[in-house]
Design a protein around this motif. Structure first.
Motif, PDB file in Angstrom:
ATOM      1  N   ILE A   2       0.832  -1.214   0.000  1.00  0.00           N
ATOM      2  CA  ILE A   2       0.000   0.000   0.000  1.00  0.00           C
ATOM      3  C   ILE A   2       0.864   1.261   0.000  1.00  0.00           C
ATOM      4  CG2 ILE A   2      -2.026  -1.070   1.033  1.00  0.00           C
ATOM      5  CD1 ILE A   2      -1.164   0.359   3.675  1.00  0.00           C
ATOM      6  N   GLY A   3       2.133   1.104  -0.317  1.00  0.00           N
ATOM      7  CA  GLY A   3       3.008   2.272  -0.490  1.00  0.00           C
ATOM      8  C   GLY A   3       3.531   2.880   0.796  1.00  0.00           C
ATOM      9  N   TYR A   4       3.379   2.174   1.920  1.00  0.00           N
ATOM     10  CA  TYR A   4       3.893   2.701   3.198  1.00  0.00           C
ATOM     11  C   TYR A   4       5.291   2.116   3.419  1.00  0.00           C
ATOM     12  CZ  TYR A   4       2.952   5.003   7.672  1.00  0.00           C
ATOM     13  OH  TYR A   4       2.947   5.864   8.745  1.00  0.00           O
ATOM     14  N   THR A  16       7.908   3.264   4.827  1.00  0.00           N
ATOM     15  CA  THR A  16       8.561   3.462   6.124  1.00  0.00           C
ATOM     16  C   THR A  16       8.250   2.314   7.075  1.00  0.00           C
ATOM     17  OG1 THR A  16       8.289   5.810   5.753  1.00  0.00           O
ATOM     18  CG2 THR A  16       8.905   5.156   7.959  1.00  0.00           C
ATOM     19  N   VAL A  65      -5.553   6.396   6.351  1.00  0.00           N
ATOM     20  CA  VAL A  65      -5.252   5.870   4.999  1.00  0.00           C
ATOM     21  C   VAL A  65      -5.172   4.342   5.040  1.00  0.00           C
ATOM     22  CG1 VAL A  65      -3.725   6.044   3.022  1.00  0.00           C
ATOM     23  CG2 VAL A  65      -3.935   7.975   4.552  1.00  0.00           C
ATOM     24  N   ARG A 112      -7.618   1.296   3.224  1.00  0.00           N
ATOM     25  CA  ARG A 112      -7.136   0.227   2.341  1.00  0.00           C
ATOM     26  C   ARG A 112      -7.468  -1.170   2.867  1.00  0.00           C
ATOM     27  NH1 ARG A 112      -3.528   1.441  -1.659  1.00  0.00           N
ATOM     28  NH2 ARG A 112      -4.340  -0.523  -2.421  1.00  0.00           N
ATOM     29  N   GLU A 119     -11.390  -3.664  -6.571  1.00  0.00           N
ATOM     30  CA  GLU A 119     -10.630  -2.757  -7.444  1.00  0.00           C
ATOM     31  C   GLU A 119      -9.248  -3.330  -7.743  1.00  0.00           C
ATOM     32  OE1 GLU A 119     -10.392   1.393  -6.313  1.00  0.00           O
ATOM     33  OE2 GLU A 119     -12.299   1.199  -5.285  1.00  0.00           O
ATOM     34  N   THR A 122       2.789  10.044  -1.637  1.00  0.00           N
ATOM     35  CA  THR A 122       1.702   9.334  -0.963  1.00  0.00           C
ATOM     36  C   THR A 122       0.928  10.334  -0.106  1.00  0.00           C
ATOM     37  OG1 THR A 122       3.209   8.770   0.822  1.00  0.00           O
ATOM     38  CG2 THR A 122       2.832   7.079  -0.844  1.00  0.00           C
ATOM     39  N   PRO A 123      -0.369  10.200   0.030  1.00  0.00           N
ATOM     40  CA  PRO A 123      -1.255   9.119  -0.406  1.00  0.00           C
ATOM     41  C   PRO A 123      -1.837   9.293  -1.818  1.00  0.00           C
ATOM     42  CG  PRO A 123      -2.408  10.582   1.087  1.00  0.00           C
ATOM     43  CD  PRO A 123      -1.038  11.138   0.936  1.00  0.00           C
ATOM     44  N   SER A 160       3.752   1.183  -7.991  1.00  0.00           N
ATOM     45  CA  SER A 160       4.490   0.068  -8.616  1.00  0.00           C
ATOM     46  C   SER A 160       3.897  -1.289  -8.258  1.00  0.00           C
ATOM     47  CB  SER A 160       5.956   0.122  -8.204  1.00  0.00           C
ATOM     48  OG  SER A 160       6.069  -0.089  -6.821  1.00  0.00           O
ATOM     49  N   ASN A 180       5.633  11.828   2.375  1.00  0.00           N
ATOM     50  CA  ASN A 180       5.823  10.589   1.598  1.00  0.00           C
ATOM     51  C   ASN A 180       6.243   9.434   2.502  1.00  0.00           C
ATOM     52  OD1 ASN A 180       5.682   9.411  -0.942  1.00  0.00           O
ATOM     53  ND2 ASN A 180       7.878   9.535  -1.240  1.00  0.00           N
ATOM     54  N   ALA A 181       7.023   9.770   3.537  1.00  0.00           N
ATOM     55  CA  ALA A 181       7.515   8.706   4.426  1.00  0.00           C
ATOM     56  C   ALA A 181       6.500   8.305   5.475  1.00  0.00           C
ATOM     57  CB  ALA A 181       8.801   9.166   5.098  1.00  0.00           C
ATOM     58  N   SER A 182       5.516   9.154   5.717  1.00  0.00           N
ATOM     59  CA  SER A 182       4.628   8.884   6.856  1.00  0.00           C
ATOM     60  C   SER A 182       3.194   8.593   6.443  1.00  0.00           C
ATOM     61  CB  SER A 182       4.659  10.074   7.822  1.00  0.00           C
ATOM     62  OG  SER A 182       4.268  11.238   7.139  1.00  0.00           O
ATOM     63  N   SER A 183       3.015   8.160   5.206  1.00  0.00           N
ATOM     64  CA  SER A 183       1.647   7.862   4.793  1.00  0.00           C
ATOM     65  C   SER A 183       1.618   6.688   3.823  1.00  0.00           C
ATOM     66  CB  SER A 183       1.031   9.098   4.133  1.00  0.00           C
ATOM     67  OG  SER A 183      -0.245   8.792   3.652  1.00  0.00           O
ATOM     68  N   ALA A 184       0.498   5.966   3.865  1.00  0.00           N
ATOM     69  CA  ALA A 184       0.271   4.909   2.877  1.00  0.00           C
ATOM     70  C   ALA A 184      -0.428   5.526   1.668  1.00  0.00           C
ATOM     71  CB  ALA A 184      -0.581   3.813   3.488  1.00  0.00           C
ATOM     72  N   ARG A 185      -0.770   4.702   0.697  1.00  0.00           N
ATOM     73  CA  ARG A 185      -1.365   5.181  -0.547  1.00  0.00           C
ATOM     74  C   ARG A 185      -2.872   4.913  -0.561  1.00  0.00           C
ATOM     75  NH1 ARG A 185       0.980   1.593  -3.846  1.00  0.00           N
ATOM     76  NH2 ARG A 185       2.847   2.840  -3.956  1.00  0.00           N
ATOM     77  N   TYR A 186      -3.659   5.945  -0.912  1.00  0.00           N
ATOM     78  CA  TYR A 186      -5.095   5.714  -1.139  1.00  0.00           C
ATOM     79  C   TYR A 186      -5.263   4.849  -2.381  1.00  0.00           C
ATOM     80  CZ  TYR A 186      -6.753   9.392   2.040  1.00  0.00           C
ATOM     81  OH  TYR A 186      -7.046  10.143   3.131  1.00  0.00           O
ATOM     82  N   ASN A 187      -6.367   4.137  -2.465  1.00  0.00           N
ATOM     83  CA  ASN A 187      -6.597   3.479  -3.750  1.00  0.00           C
ATOM     84  C   ASN A 187      -7.121   4.508  -4.750  1.00  0.00           C
ATOM     85  OD1 ASN A 187      -9.278   3.673  -3.183  1.00  0.00           O
ATOM     86  ND2 ASN A 187      -9.581   1.511  -2.754  1.00  0.00           N
ATOM     87  N   PHE A 188      -7.141   4.116  -6.000  1.00  0.00           N
ATOM     88  CA  PHE A 188      -7.337   5.076  -7.090  1.00  0.00           C
ATOM     89  C   PHE A 188      -8.648   5.859  -6.967  1.00  0.00           C
ATOM     90  CE2 PHE A 188      -9.164   5.450 -11.459  1.00  0.00           C
ATOM     91  CZ  PHE A 188      -8.513   6.628 -11.767  1.00  0.00           C
ATOM     92  N   MET A 189      -9.752   5.142  -6.758  1.00  0.00           N
ATOM     93  CA  MET A 189     -11.069   5.793  -6.717  1.00  0.00           C
ATOM     94  C   MET A 189     -11.140   6.828  -5.597  1.00  0.00           C
ATOM     95  SD  MET A 189     -12.685   4.366  -9.165  1.00  0.00           S
ATOM     96  CE  MET A 189     -14.208   3.541  -9.453  1.00  0.00           C
ATOM     97  N   LEU A 190     -10.597   6.437  -4.426  1.00  0.00           N
ATOM     98  CA  LEU A 190     -10.674   7.323  -3.265  1.00  0.00           C
ATOM     99  C   LEU A 190      -9.816   8.572  -3.467  1.00  0.00           C
ATOM    100  CD1 LEU A 190     -12.089   7.363  -0.548  1.00  0.00           C
ATOM    101  CD2 LEU A 190     -10.076   6.331   0.471  1.00  0.00           C
ATOM    102  N   LYS A 228     -11.177  12.407  -3.522  1.00  0.00           N
ATOM    103  CA  LYS A 228     -10.699  13.455  -2.607  1.00  0.00           C
ATOM    104  C   LYS A 228     -10.173  14.665  -3.376  1.00  0.00           C
ATOM    105  CE  LYS A 228      -9.917  10.655   1.442  1.00  0.00           C
ATOM    106  NZ  LYS A 228     -10.511  11.265   2.607  1.00  0.00           N
TER     107      LYS A 228
END
Lengths: 382, 280
Positions: free
Chosen positions: A118-120, A122, A189, A193, A335, B181-182, B189, B249-259, B263
């Motif tokens: 999920i891109g985290y 860290t 976040v 997910r 998704e 991110t997010p 990737s 960027n270092a302190s967050s995960a990624r939202y999925n595309f739709m969300l 936002k």
């Protein structure tokens, strides 16, 4: 008719093991998928045939690079069941410490991968930092970081003493993991997910015979350790269970299992009163035996048939073999971005599972190379 | 600032863009308790890719695939010339915003033309997200123009006190523009492999990396100019932006595309409300 056909694997950053998913997309929603496998079929069961039991135990470790000790332990227990050997408490507890350390190491590694998906990055780095401390501890205890090769029939080759500072490292991990747990279960976040993603209901889990932490997250209160094999009857232990069955619940179950494992190790270390005897002169004339243990991913089963101390036949059933088929109903309708998360959430180990046998219309069919290629979605070219 | 210094900075911009990328990666690594690559790693990457072989499929060999990135580079050069006042005319602020969109569209066209399935999905994602974040940028810039009355970007002075809400919106849209991110779903990737860069290799990949770095650096420059104007403190603001984005960027995960798309669209509506109601 689908909008797109999307290939994922066998080499893709989203799936950490060599497995192929052919995905049919309608917009960003997965409408259908096909699996493909056979990329890491190494013939391990055949390799173990005609090997001495002890050597086979060391070969079995090579089936998996994460739960290697579980394989070695399970085949050893199966061989010991032929001779009906009752090992000493020190041996049982030493083996238990290594098995539980391996569970902690496996869960930490899995969590790292899940957050990477999920891109985290860290948290991926932080969980792997903790995991590397456990691997260092393995090196100190067994001399090896991954493949420990410590089991003999009826005994082990290592002694764990108070000098090893096992509990000091685990207490530090316990403290850090409490902070991580708070973060990962409350972060907005992350919850977006994980919550309500890849839900395995109790009925679905029973239908697909799901095992391990994945089953316990769906409300199935079953852990092989509860049967009390190899000294678990001497330990106060409660399987961690949940009810929601989603990815978030599977994460919580595995974090809590680490706390439970630390608790088990603490009790096991207290029960090691004397050094283990290193008697290696065991000879199995003939017999059949089996064993099942709770590997980090779930129930692991070994059947062995031995003649003149050499393996005649081994059959391995790994937890991923049970857990993997449920992926299709979970993924279809979700998704594209949820696919890596859902696949990772059942903690699949394809290297362990690669001994596929297709049973269709009650007839057993061994897959040929062409069958594999067809299954993977490739057309056969003459 | 003296015009000759501005011209020197303009010439140095490609190097500064690569250096800023190196600083970002170093900061990101330190937040993760890693040593990280050397600050000049992007230079090594560019030099290495210059000498690498180009491998392309037959399907991707077409004029749009090759020309998209060159067009993007031309747009970027014009962007930098406008930003530093070498090309200056009334309403160049509006042209500037159009050009930022055009750079991204040129890259997307090139990725689409590669006919790679990963590039295709990544381009679709980028297009949808672009509809969100470019609206935020456009509405914020319109608000800044209406408050300051300045129609040329090279004449913009500090807006930190007169348009703070617009600056917050610009900083927010930066997450999507810079793929932090997010909001980095267009380059996720673990979902779409290398995304838009899937079919690029060798010198073409080098060009793609250069376009991305120059585009990112231009956005850093734009925000810093709107925050503090163009003066001696600009490098500090740039470093501050790099630090802040690396930390997020270092302190967050990624939202999925739709969300993430949802936002961004909500933020675009809020930035429109900001023009009409709040006006800051």
């Amino acid at each position: 008719m689908h909008d797109l056909t999307f290939p994922i694997g066998p080499q893709h950053p989203g799936v950490k093991e060599p497995v192929f998913f052919k995905i049919y997309l309608d917009g960003d929603i997965i409408s259908d998928l096909k699996f493909g496998g056979g990329y890491v079929h190494r013939g391990m069961e055949k390799l173990m045939e005609n090997q001495e039991v002890l050597k086979a135990a060391h070969t079995a470790e090579k089936i998996c690079g994460i739960c290697s000790y579980a394989h070695s332990a399970c085949i050893t227990y199966a061989a010991e069941s032929i001779l009906k050997i009752n090992t000493s408490t020190s041996v049982k507890m030493t083996r238990m410490v290594i098995a539980e350390l391996e569970r902690i190491h496996s869960h930490l590694l899995w969590m790292g991968f899940l957050f990477h998906d999920i891109g985290y990055e860290t948290l991926f780095m932080y969980f792997w930092r903790e995991r590397s401390k456990i691997v260092d501890l393995f090196e100190e205890l067994t001399g090896q970081r991954i493949h420990h090769a410590i089991n003999f029939i009826g005994t082990t080759k290592i002694n764990i003493s108070k000098k090893n500072n096992v509990m000091q490292i685990l207490d530090e991990l316990n403290e850090k993991l409490l902070a991580y747990k708070k973060e990962v279960l409350s972060n907005e976040v992350i919850t977006s997910r994980f919550n309500k993603k890849g839900v395995i209901t109790k009925d679905l889990a029973e239908k697909y015979c799901i095992v391990g932490p994945t089953a316990r997250a769906s409300g199935i209160d079953f852990d092989v350790r509860s049967t009390g094999y190899e000294g678990y009857d001497l330990i106060k232990f409660k399987p961690v269970t949940g009810s929601k069955g989603d990815v978030s619940e599977r994460l919580r179950i595995r974090i809590d299992e680490i706390f439970e494992s630390i608790n088990i190790i603490k009790q096991a270390l207290a029960l090691i009163k004397e050094p283990v005897e290193k008697d290696k002169s065991t000879y199995i004339k003939r017999g059949e035996g089996y064993a099942r243990i709770e590997a980090p991913r779930g129930e692991l089963f070994y059947y062995v048939s031995v003649k003149r101390n050499e393996i005649l036949r081994v059959k391995v059933k790994t937890p991923t073999f049970n857990n993997f088929p449920v992926l299709k109903p979970l993924i279809v309708g979700s998704e594209l971005g949820d696919l890596p998360v859902i696949v990772a959430s059942i903690d699949p180990c394809i290297g362990c599972m690669e001994r596929v046998m297709i049973v269709k219309d009650s007839k057993q069919k061994i897959m040929s190379k062409h069958d594999f290629m067809e299954m993977c979605g490739y057309e056969h070219k003459h | 600032m003296n015009i000759s210094i501005e011209l020197i900075i303009l010439v140095l911009c490609p190097f500064l863009a690569l250096l800023s990328s190196g600083v970002f990666r170093k900061l990101f690594a330190r937040f993760q308790n890693r040593k990280g690559p050397p600050v000049i790693q992007p230079f090594y990457d560019i030099i290495k890719l210059w000498g690498k072989e180009r491998i392309e499929s037959d399907e991707s060999r077409n004029i749009i695939f090759y020309s998209g990135l060159f067009i993007a580079i031309i747009f970027l050069i014009i962007l930098y010339l406008i930003f530093f006042g070498v090309i200056k005319f009334e309403y160049d602020f509006i042209v500037f915003i159009y050009l930022i969109v055009s750079v991204e569209v040129a890259v997307i066209c090139s990725a689409f033309a590669s006919r790679n399935i990963f590039s295709y999905v990544a381009s679709m994602r980028e297009l949808v997200l672009m509809l969100g974040y470019e609206l935020i940028i456009a509405f914020s810039v319109i608000n800044i123009i209406s408050i300051s009355g300045v129609l040329s970007i090279s004449s913009v002075q500090s807006m930190i006190f007169s348009a703070p809400v617009s600056i917050i919106f610009l900083l927010f849209s930066g997450l999507a523009v810079l793929r932090i991110t997010p909001y980095d779903t267009a380059s996720a990737s673990t979902e779409i492999s290398s995304g838009m860069a899937s079919e690029f290799s060798g010198k073409i990949l080098m060009l793609y990396l250069l376009v991305e770095k120059l585009k990112d650096f231009m956005y850093y420059l734009l925000i810093s100019r709107i925050i503090i104007g163009w003066n001696i403190y600009t490098p500090l603001i740039l470093l501050g932006l790099l630090f802040a984005y690396a930390l997020i960027n270092a302190s967050s995960a990624r939202y999925n595309f739709m969300l993430s798309a949802k936002k961004l669209f909500i933020a675009a509506v809020l930035s429109l409300i900001n023009i009409g109601v709040i006006g800051l």
